[in-house]
Design a protein around this motif. Structure first.
Motif, PDB file in Angstrom:
ATOM      1  N   TRP A 261      -4.848  -6.854  -2.869  1.00 31.63           N
ATOM      2  CA  TRP A 261      -3.616  -6.240  -3.370  1.00 31.63           C
ATOM      3  C   TRP A 261      -3.750  -4.735  -3.547  1.00 31.63           C
ATOM      4  N   ILE A 262      -4.921  -4.295  -3.965  1.00 31.03           N
ATOM      5  CA  ILE A 262      -5.139  -2.847  -4.105  1.00 31.03           C
ATOM      6  C   ILE A 262      -5.066  -2.171  -2.746  1.00 31.03           C
ATOM      7  N   GLU A 263      -5.776  -2.772  -1.784  1.00 32.00           N
ATOM      8  CA  GLU A 263      -5.783  -2.199  -0.422  1.00 32.00           C
ATOM      9  C   GLU A 263      -4.389  -2.244   0.191  1.00 32.00           C
ATOM     10  N   MET A 264      -3.660  -3.348  -0.031  1.00 30.68           N
ATOM     11  CA  MET A 264      -2.306  -3.467   0.499  1.00 30.68           C
ATOM     12  C   MET A 264      -1.392  -2.408  -0.098  1.00 30.68           C
ATOM     13  N   LEU A 265      -1.512  -2.195  -1.410  1.00 31.35           N
ATOM     14  CA  LEU A 265      -0.686  -1.192  -2.076  1.00 31.35           C
ATOM     15  C   LEU A 265      -0.922   0.196  -1.500  1.00 31.35           C
ATOM     16  N   ILE A 266      -2.184   0.532  -1.267  1.00 31.64           N
ATOM     17  CA  ILE A 266      -2.524   1.864  -0.741  1.00 31.64           C
ATOM     18  C   ILE A 266      -2.046   2.018   0.699  1.00 31.64           C
ATOM     19  N   VAL A 267      -2.402   1.039   1.549  1.00 32.12           N
ATOM     20  CA  VAL A 267      -2.069   1.137   2.981  1.00 32.12           C
ATOM     21  C   VAL A 267      -0.565   1.117   3.197  1.00 32.12           C
ATOM     22  N   TYR A 268       0.128   0.159   2.581  1.00 33.24           N
ATOM     23  CA  TYR A 268       1.588   0.097   2.737  1.00 33.24           C
ATOM     24  C   TYR A 268       2.257   1.335   2.153  1.00 33.24           C
ATOM     25  N   GLY A 269       1.704   1.834   1.044  1.00 31.60           N
ATOM     26  CA  GLY A 269       2.268   3.041   0.438  1.00 31.60           C
ATOM     27  C   GLY A 269       2.220   4.223   1.390  1.00 31.60           C
ATOM     28  N   VAL A 270       1.072   4.406   2.057  1.00 29.73           N
ATOM     29  CA  VAL A 270       0.918   5.524   2.996  1.00 29.73           C
ATOM     30  C   VAL A 270       1.805   5.330   4.226  1.00 29.73           C
ATOM     31  N   ILE A 271       1.759   4.123   4.811  1.00 31.93           N
ATOM     32  CA  ILE A 271       2.522   3.867   6.038  1.00 31.93           C
ATOM     33  C   ILE A 271       4.012   4.049   5.807  1.00 31.93           C
TER      34      ILE A 271
END
Length: 445
Positions: free
Chosen positions: A131-141
């Motif tokens: 969830w942390i990685e998803m939040l960061i990656v989706y946030g940037v994309i």
């Protein structure tokens, strides 16, 4: 730790569901919304819930059910965009395809990054890191995609989509989706990867390439449409100016004939002594004096435009009421005056022609109110008109070739720092223009 390769390759359905709904929200937030407030929120929440449920249910589905399942997913994305934005069906389909590829890329990249850094070691006990990685990656994309979409909205009210543009993006997206998923359908194929990392790289790069091609095509379509719009607006202004020049030449000719006729009537009156003949000549003189006083507004360009429109109205049984101070327009360029009032009156007259004979009424009013020039046209209009951002929406089927008269007026008024707004009240359509006069020379003032 040995990892189940099949489990690793199978990106969780909720990854895609979240990516798709974020793609939809990116499109909706950068376009005019159909529903706002709780209505729009409930629609997105319903579509998101349906996506999560359906994609979780179909995780690891058999190959022969893969395409039907994707059709259902695309249908949910399409429904969200169509209900969320003021799109036509073609526009909704166009943006649906883009949103789908955006979601495919985001989910693919997010899962690949997770697998590379976390999944190899912590696959079974690393839900928090997911969830942390998803939040960061989706946030940037999606921050990047939002900025791109926002920049594409500049200089253009909306992108007009035809069947041709839709077919192109559908073919591109279909090819991208097929190539990116070859390894999942057949790992021994010519263009498939054998290792999990290879499959991830192929899928992510193909999706990224497809996303780039779609945005490049979007930019091309926008530039073509902007060039077409610019040329059309210029042609409209040129046409109105040519009409003004022709009208001015006709008025000069009529004025010359009028003066000749006035002198001839004076001679006839002095030579013919019968009372009946004298009354007839006096009537003729009164009638041509009406013409002499008609459309003398204080602005020669406006006079010429009004004369040609008045003649047209007389031929088609349209009553035209004019209360104007043409001297207030002295600060405006000749081409702008002819284009602005030519378009205003053309639109009003076109609408009036559709009404019953007793309802064919058009009015033009120009006045000064403190430090503003106020221009208003009105005409009776029985049909209900839809408005978008204070301007009427064309009712004609092919919107690409209509509505440019209104756009031309907006461009002209904006040139002088003014604003245009239209409204309809009790079957009366009004177009109002307000232009600030600060620092402008008017009638020598």
């Amino acid at each position: 730790m040995n990892i189940n390769t099949t489990a690793i390759l199978n990106t969780p359905g909720y990854y895609y569901a979240i990516a798709y709904i974020l793609s939809c929200l990116t499109v909706i937030s950068t376009n005019r919304r159909r529903k706002k407030g709780w209505g729009g929120i409930l629609i997105h929440a319903g579509v998101f819930s349906a996506l999560v449920f359906f994609m979780s249910l179909t995780d690891g589905i058999r190959k022969w059910l893969f395409i039907p399942s994707m059709c259902v997913i695309i249908g949910l994305i399409l429904a969200d965009l169509y209900l969320g934005c003021e799109f036509t069906v073609l526009q909704a389909c166009y943006y649906c395809i883009k949103a789908f590829i955006n979601g495919e890329f985001a989910a693919s990249l997010c899962w690949q990054i997770y697998y590379h850094f976390c999944g190899k070691v912590y696959y079974e006990n690393s839900s928090m890191w997911k969830w942390i990685e998803m939040l960061i990656v989706y946030g940037v994309i999606y921050s990047c995609l939002y900025l791109i979409e926002k920049s594409l909205q500049k200089d253009m009210e909306e992108l007009q989509i035809t069947g041709r543009e839709l077919l192109v993006v559908a073919v591109i997206s279909g090819a991208v989706f097929a190539v990116s998923n070859l390894s999942y359908l057949d790992r021994n194929g010519l263009f498939s990867g054998g290792m999990a990392s290879d499959i991830f790289i192929i899928r992510t790069l193909v999706d990224l390439s497809g996303l780039a091609v779609l945005y490049a095509y979007h930019i091309q379509v926008k530039e073509v449409q902007m060039r077409f719009e610019k040329d059309t607006l210029q042609n409209i202004m040129d046409m109105q100016y040519r009409n003004y020049k022709l009208s001015q030449e006709s008025i000069d000719l009529v004025n010359q004939k009028y003066h000749d006729l006035k002198h001839q009537i004076a001679i006839f009156k002095s030579e013919i002594g019968t009372e009946k003949t004298s009354e007839y000549l006096e009537q003729m003189e009164r009638e041509i004096k009406v013409f002499e006083a008609q459309n003398k507004t204080g602005n020669k360009v406006l006079d010429a435009v009004l004369m040609s429109k008045s003649v047209y109205c007389q031929k088609h049984g349209i009553e035209m009421k004019i209360m104007v101070d043409g001297g207030l327009l002295d600060f405006m360029d000749v081409v702008d005056v002819s284009a602005l009032f030519g378009n205003m009156l053309d639109n009003a007259i076109e609408s009036a022609e559709k009404q019953k004979e007793e309802k064919r009424l058009v009015g033009l009013y120009i006045s000064r109110e403190k430090q503003f020039l106020r221009i208003r046209t009105e005409n009776y209009c029985a049909e209900k008109i839809s408005f978008k951002n204070g301007m009427p929406v064309t009712t004609k089927k092919d919107k690409r070739f209509h509505g440019y008269g209104m756009k031309s007026m907006q461009k002209t008024v904006e040139k002088y720092g003014g604003s245009v707004v239209a409204s309809q009240r009790e079957h009366w359509f009004e177009l109002k223009i307000l232009i600030p006069l600060n620092g402008k020379r008017i009638n020598g003032i």
